[in-house]
Design an enzyme around this catalytic site. Structure first.
Site, short mmCIF file in Angstrom:
data_model
loop_
_atom_site.label_atom_id
_atom_site.label_comp_id
_atom_site.label_asym_id
_atom_site.label_seq_id
_atom_site.Cartn_x
_atom_site.Cartn_y
_atom_site.Cartn_z
N CYS A 400 0.82 -1.22 0.00
CA CYS A 400 0.00 0.00 0.00
C CYS A 400 0.86 1.26 0.00
O CYS A 400 0.45 2.28 -0.54
CB CYS A 400 -0.87 0.06 1.26
SG CYS A 400 -1.90 -1.35 1.54
N1 LIG Z 1 -3.80 -0.65 -0.68
C1 LIG Z 1 -4.19 -0.52 0.58
O1 LIG Z 1 -4.76 -1.44 1.15
N2 LIG Z 1 -4.02 0.66 1.17
C2 LIG Z 1 -4.28 0.93 2.53
C3 LIG Z 1 -5.17 2.11 2.70
C4 LIG Z 1 -5.46 2.41 4.13
C5 LIG Z 1 -6.24 3.68 4.34
N3 LIG Z 1 -6.37 4.00 5.72
C6 LIG Z 1 -7.62 3.56 3.72
O2 LIG Z 1 -8.53 3.17 4.44
O3 LIG Z 1 -7.80 3.89 2.56
#
Ligand SMILES: NC(=O)NCCC[C@H](N)C(=O)O
EC number: 3.5.3.6
Length: 410
Positions: A400
């Site tokens: 991510c």
């Molecule tokens: N690719 C991913 O899984 N990204 C993590 C995103 C975490 C962020 N707090 C969200 O909820 O969008």
């Protein structure tokens, strides 16, 4: 010259990646804002930065060039000149709820008084009301928002550079994201692609831009090969956005197969890459919690049909679907938390399935997911684990936190 974006797999040697170093945006909020901002806690910034620097250094030591979103954004705006700076700010203010009016004017004056880098950092970090010598006098501000401390909310999720855009082949999708907390984020990437000298006028394909109502996020977009994508049908990516990007890719690219994989729609598993990643030519991580009886899960393999239509093949044996799509005799699905339901639940929550492959069979993971990491090693992978106490509070792991821009072809 090679394209500034070139990603034909999840696992080819990672040559260039884009990160965002966490800054004030990850601590510029109170607990009552957390849920809306998609955070589960407020990280301790100095440690989050140390951990992120450790992540970036690990990538550099393994031969990856590291670029930063915040720096590219300011460079792009400066390369575009005053007109672009004004247009960018107007769009950002509009998307922050101020298309015009006295608050718009006050914010515009305040932000334009800064250097471009400071302006970008300020927009990312959030604008508090007490920073401006201005009190709005409209009814909404006076009657409904008087006690709210921000004119512009911080964007704490920016360090998850994977999601606002996704590299696919010699191009990318620039994403219309699901929740308001993240929707402004993809404007930075749009600006970089249009105006940064490294990316502008290089023939990059935008397979799908951010001007849509249907939603897609990069954590759901996996490049399994130079012909096959997997895209999660998830809390963040809708089936109609998948059909849309599939149509565009089938028309203009070498991609001719999109495997839509349906995963639970919840916060812990918000994207496909929180439960499933590709880590070698024939190895994947998978969170056992997404597989039903007998390891089944809904998948639809989408291929070009007649007269520009899409053809769908619904199947539930994930392993066989992947083997067929990738032409493999066998493959290794490695369960997060070694399949133990408590450990799997805990380590998935802390992004134990969210591995970043930096070469075939070489992955970067969070050190806290030691059971999953050990299992990956037993399956022959080289696991480079990085510090993760504070970074993991944002609910995202190494995949991510990284947007690959260039990977070596396999
Ligand atoms: N690719 C991913 O899984 N990204 C993590 C995103 C975490 C962020 N707090 C969200 O909820 O969008």
């Amino acid at each position: 010259m090679t394209s500034p974006i070139h990603v034909n797999s999840e696992i080819g040697k990672l040559k260039t990646v884009m990160l965002k170093r966490p800054d004030v945006e990850v601590e510029n909020f109170t607990p009552d804002m957390m849920e809306r901002l998609l955070f589960d806690d407020i990280p301790y910034l100095p440690i989050a930065q140390q951990e992120h620097d450790n992540f970036a250094e690990t990538l550099r030591q393994n031969g990856t060039e590291v670029l930063y979103l915040e720096k590219l954004s300011a460079e792009a705006i400066d390369a575009g000149g005053e007109e672009v700076k004004h247009a960018f700010l107007e769009q950002m203010l509009t998307e922050s709820g101020y298309a015009m009016g006295a608050t718009h004017d006050a914010l515009s004056e305040y932000l334009l008084s800064m250097s471009t880098q400071d302006m970008v950092n300020k927009i990312m970090g959030g604008v508090r009301k007490n920073e401006l010598d201005f009190i709005p006098s409209d009814l909404v501000s006076a009657a409904e928002e008087e006690s709210y401390p921000f004119f512009m909310d911080p964007m704490p999720n920016l360090y998850f550079t994977r999601d606002p855009a996704a590299s696919i082949g010699d191009g990318l999708s620039i994403n219309h994201m699901t929740f308001a907390a993240r929707q402004r984020e993809s404007l930075f990437m749009e600006t970089i692609i249009k105006y940064h000298p490294r990316f502008a006028n290089q023939g990059l394909n935008v397979w799908r831009d951010r001007n849509h109502d249907t939603r897609i996020e990069g954590g759901d977009e996996l490049v399994l090969s130079d012909h096959v994508l997997a895209i999660g049908v998830s809390q963040r990516t809708s089936a109609n956005a998948i059909e849309d990007i599939a149509r565009n890719l089938f028309k203009d690219s070498n991609f001719d197969k999109v495997i839509a994989i349906s995963i639970p729609h919840n916060h812990a598993m918000m994207h496909l890459d929180t439960v499933f990643t590709m880590i070698n030519t024939d190895q994947f991580t998978v969170h056992p919690g997404i597989l039903g009886e007998g390891g089944h899960i809904d998948t639809w393999t989408i291929t070009p049909g007649k007269n520009g239509e899409l053809s769908l093949d619904h199947r539930t044996d994930l392993k066989q679907v992947l083997k067929d799509a990738l032409g493999l005799d066998d493959l290794d699905l490695i369960p997060t938390g070694a399949g133990d339901p408590i450990i799997a639940g805990r380590e998935q929550w802390n992004d134990g399935s969210n591995t970043l492959a930096i070469a075939p069979g070489v992955v970067v993971t969070y050190n806290r997911n030691y059971v999953s990491n050990e299992l990956l090693r037993k399956h022959g992978l080289k696991v480079i684990d990085v510090l993760s106490s504070e970074l993991s509070r944002g609910r995202g792991g190494p995949r991510c936190m990284s947007m690959p821009l260039v990977r070596e072809d396999l």
